[in-house]
Design an enzyme around this catalytic site. Structure first.
Site: not given
Ligand SMILES: *Cc1c(COP(=O)(O)O)cnc(C)c1O
Length: 432
Positions: A287, A289, A325, A329, A357-358, A386
């Protein structure tokens, strides 16, 4: 946590730390001392998140996808805890090694790697200790040309995607990994060419949420089946990251134990489907995030209040160059007023907008905030992942400062950029 209280103690380990759980007074102190916009990271929360991952997945090899947040204290905190580093670029490998991850705990997962990245990684003295993950035969050839003869992992495109947004779903995108039905062949060919094939890898993107684990199960099952199909004895099968965190105040926290149980079951099912009676390779998770998102907030100051017929526009000193973000997104981040008299103010519908300015430069639309005034301090939640990492100098805007807090003690991690920093590279080019 009410005003006047200190930082949450490290013995508290709830499944999520909401923006409302952060203590207002110490955040105001940080803004006073370091200015805004400012990212504040609580390292004790990073440790707590690590602890919950470990207890949900005691049997798994745990790595951190460092691209979520590469600031030095975060990397050091995780390296000290024996977590591995999952890197997506040469710069991330460099930072991870410098922060103390031992080479054998570093994986470099090359996605269409630029030659410079491969030159750097293959040229490292300790490249032999690292694991290189390739997602194309072509990459395998380029790595071989550079004399890499270390441990290798093959990235698979599992053909199933997770993800809350098309831009963060990688599991069915042909850019990532070897197509599933060619994977066993590529893996065998790598082994035949003398690489030490140690693992298989897949990552389906971000957004594993509790309500539907079916994509995640399917990915893991396929990886278990593939491992059984590859004749070599593998050390591990990595099934990615993507563990979701609740961005909205009323989203439930991810049930890690349920995710772990589903992962374990699906893995065993895939492996046994290959009629295997031996134990499968170790499961690995990575992980990004989940380690850091709720360990960080972004502090920003209101500089303009503009009533309009539609809404009150609250202009702040952080924008899409600070936290991209929402613009990139459409992500939701909670926003909260931190002034001491906040509870006594009337709630007003607002758009919280940045200085860029967006049109997309809005941190939050249709928010209900305590009647805003110029100079108010606001906090943006779940900004640890991120956030700083994706900040930019667009609009010639200096990037913000970052502080890390440990046991309630702040220290500056990255100083605020200046206008001179923003033009530094052109100035150097002129001087050279
Ligand atoms: C970005 C990434 C992750 C982590 O993704 P999260 O959503 O932040 O947990 C894991 N493995 C790979 C190969 C990635 O590029």
């Amino acid at each position: 946590m009410a005003d006047g209280e200190g930082w949450p103690t490290s013995t508290d380990n709830p499944a999520v730390r909401r923006l409302s759980d952060w203590p207002a007074e110490p955040l105001r102190d940080l803004a006073d001392e370091f200015g805004t916009p400012l990212y504040a990271l609580d390292l004790d929360r990073v440790k707590a998140n690590t602890g919950r991952l470990r207890s949900a997945f005691p049997e798994a090899d745990l790595s951190y996808a460092v691209k979520a947040n590469t600031t030095r204290p975060v990397l050091e905190t995780l390296a000290n805890r024996g977590v591995g580093a999952e890197c997506a670029a040469a710069g991330e490998v460099q930072r991870s090694l410098a922060a103390g991850f031992p080479p054998h705990r570093v994986r470099y997962t090359a996605v269409n790697p630029p030659a410079r990245d491969l030159d750097y990684v293959c040229g490292l003295d300790d490249a032999g200790g690292m694991i290189l993950t390739v997602g194309a035969m072509d990459t395998l050839n380029r790595v071989a040309e550079r004399g890499f003869d270390g441990r290798l992992c093959v990235r698979i495109n599992p053909g199933v995607g997770a993800g809350h947004h098309a831009k963060v779903s990688t599991g069915a995108e042909p850019k990532f990994g070897v197509p599933y039905d060619r994977a066993a062949t590529v893996a065998r060919r790598a082994a035949d060419r003398g690489f030490e094939l140690v693992g298989l890898h897949a990552h389906a993107g971000s957004g594993i949420a509790g309500d539907d684990l079916s994509d995640h199960r399917e990915l893991v099952r396929r990886m278990g089946a593939l491992a059984a199909d590859v004749e070599d004895r593998l050390d591990f099968v990595a099934v990615g990251g993507g563990f979701g965190v609740p961005y909205r105040e009323d989203d439930p926290a991810l049930d890690l134990d349920a995710v772990a149980a589903a992962t374990r079951e699906a893995y065993a099912e895939g492996w046994r489907g290959g009629a295997n009676d031996t134990a499968p390779p170790q499961l690995a998770i990575e992980p990004g995030r989940y380690f850091v998102a709720d360990a960080g907030v972004l502090l920003t100051t209101v500089n303009t209040v503009k009533p309009t017929p539609e809404t009150t526009v609250v202009g702040v000193d952080a924008g899409m160059t600070t936290l991209v973000r929402p613009a990139m997104y459409g992500s939701y981040h909670a926003i909260r007023g931190l002034e001491p008299d906040t509870p006594r103010r009337e709630l007003v519908p607002c758009d919280v907008s940045g200085p860029v300015c967006e049109t997309a430069d809005v941190l939050g639309r249709d928010r209900s905030l305590p009647d805003p005034a110029r100079g108010d301090l606001l906090a943006v939640g779940n900004a640890g992942a991120y956030g700083y990492e994706m900040s930019s100098n667009y609009n010639s805007r200096p990037r913000p400062a970052v502080v890390a807090v440990e046991h309630g003690e702040p220290r500056l991690v990255a100083r605020r950029e200046t206008l001179a920093d923003v033009t530094r590279f052109e100035a150097e080019a002129e001087d050279s």
